[in-house]
Design an enzyme around this catalytic site. Sequence first.
Site, PDB file in Angstrom:
ATOM      1  N   LYS A  35       0.814  -1.232   0.188  1.00 21.42           N
ATOM      2  CA  LYS A  35      -0.122  -0.065   0.132  1.00 21.42           C
ATOM      3  C   LYS A  35       0.745   1.435  -0.016  1.00 21.42           C
ATOM      4  O   LYS A  35       0.505   2.244  -0.734  1.00 21.42           O
ATOM      5  CB  LYS A  35      -0.991   0.214   1.211  1.00 21.42           C
ATOM      6  CG  LYS A  35      -2.074   1.051   1.216  1.00 21.42           C
ATOM      7  CD  LYS A  35      -2.611   1.752   2.236  1.00 21.42           C
ATOM      8  CE  LYS A  35      -1.535   2.712   2.789  1.00 21.42           C
ATOM      9  NZ  LYS A  35      -1.962   3.330   4.077  1.00 21.42           N
ATOM     10  N   ASP A  93      -6.532   0.696   1.512  1.00 21.27           N
ATOM     11  CA  ASP A  93      -6.360   0.624   2.896  1.00 21.27           C
ATOM     12  C   ASP A  93      -7.370  -0.298   3.461  1.00 21.27           C
ATOM     13  O   ASP A  93      -8.320  -0.569   2.695  1.00 21.27           O
ATOM     14  CB  ASP A  93      -5.911   1.538   3.611  1.00 21.27           C
ATOM     15  CG  ASP A  93      -7.078   2.636   3.618  1.00 21.27           C
ATOM     16  OD1 ASP A  93      -8.224   2.262   3.130  1.00 21.27           O
ATOM     17  OD2 ASP A  93      -6.931   3.865   4.041  1.00 21.27           O
TER      18      ASP A  93
END
Length: 213
Positions: A121, A139
């Site tokens: 991420k 996320d």
Amino acid sequence: MRRAEKAARVAAILDELYPEPPIPLDHGDPFTLLCAVMLSAQTTDAQVNKVTPGLFALARTPAAMVALGERRVLAAIKSCGLAPTKAKNLVRMAALLVERHGGRVPDSLAELEALPGVGHKTASVVMCQAFGRAAFPVDTHIHRLAARWGLSSGKDVATTERDLKRAFAEATWAKLHLQLIYFGREHCPARGHDPRACRICSWAAARRRAPAE
Ligand code: SF4
């Protein structure tokens, strides 16, 4: 409603609410953005923005971060969650940038993910926000929203990323990532609200939920 239709309607609402979503983490270049994103794990962006001016005044290049050393990095970021681990990773990451990449942040997902403390991420955020590359950072909040809205199965974050990339045009991924974050922060209280009053859940929710989530 078909997934593509649903995605288009979600995008239209998000565009209306957040036409030009700003990048929430203050930074000046790819290195300072990478540091800020690493600091943001389990810490609010506001808190990260409080500590980064002091940290970057001491070290705003990989070589300077290495020279500053773990102890002084820790002192500069100690109000962030997981500060000892983050201080260690920031210095190790900076050292690898110096050793492997001539002191520059690599413009490559795989090379970013090979750095200490940099997961998929974080690497995706740097790819799209620092280099303008096509990436869709997902996320846990985006993962949850995508499942609620029936845009993905909710199986895992990797599946959600794949489904969102299929559902939305590549040129919109970076903006959608930010729009979804702002929507989640501003519209999704942790509990005790009515999804039927929500601009998106009211029609997009994968299945009917009890009034108070
Ligand atoms: S119903 Fe609640 S949780 Fe679902 S998207 Fe709307 S505000 Fe967020």
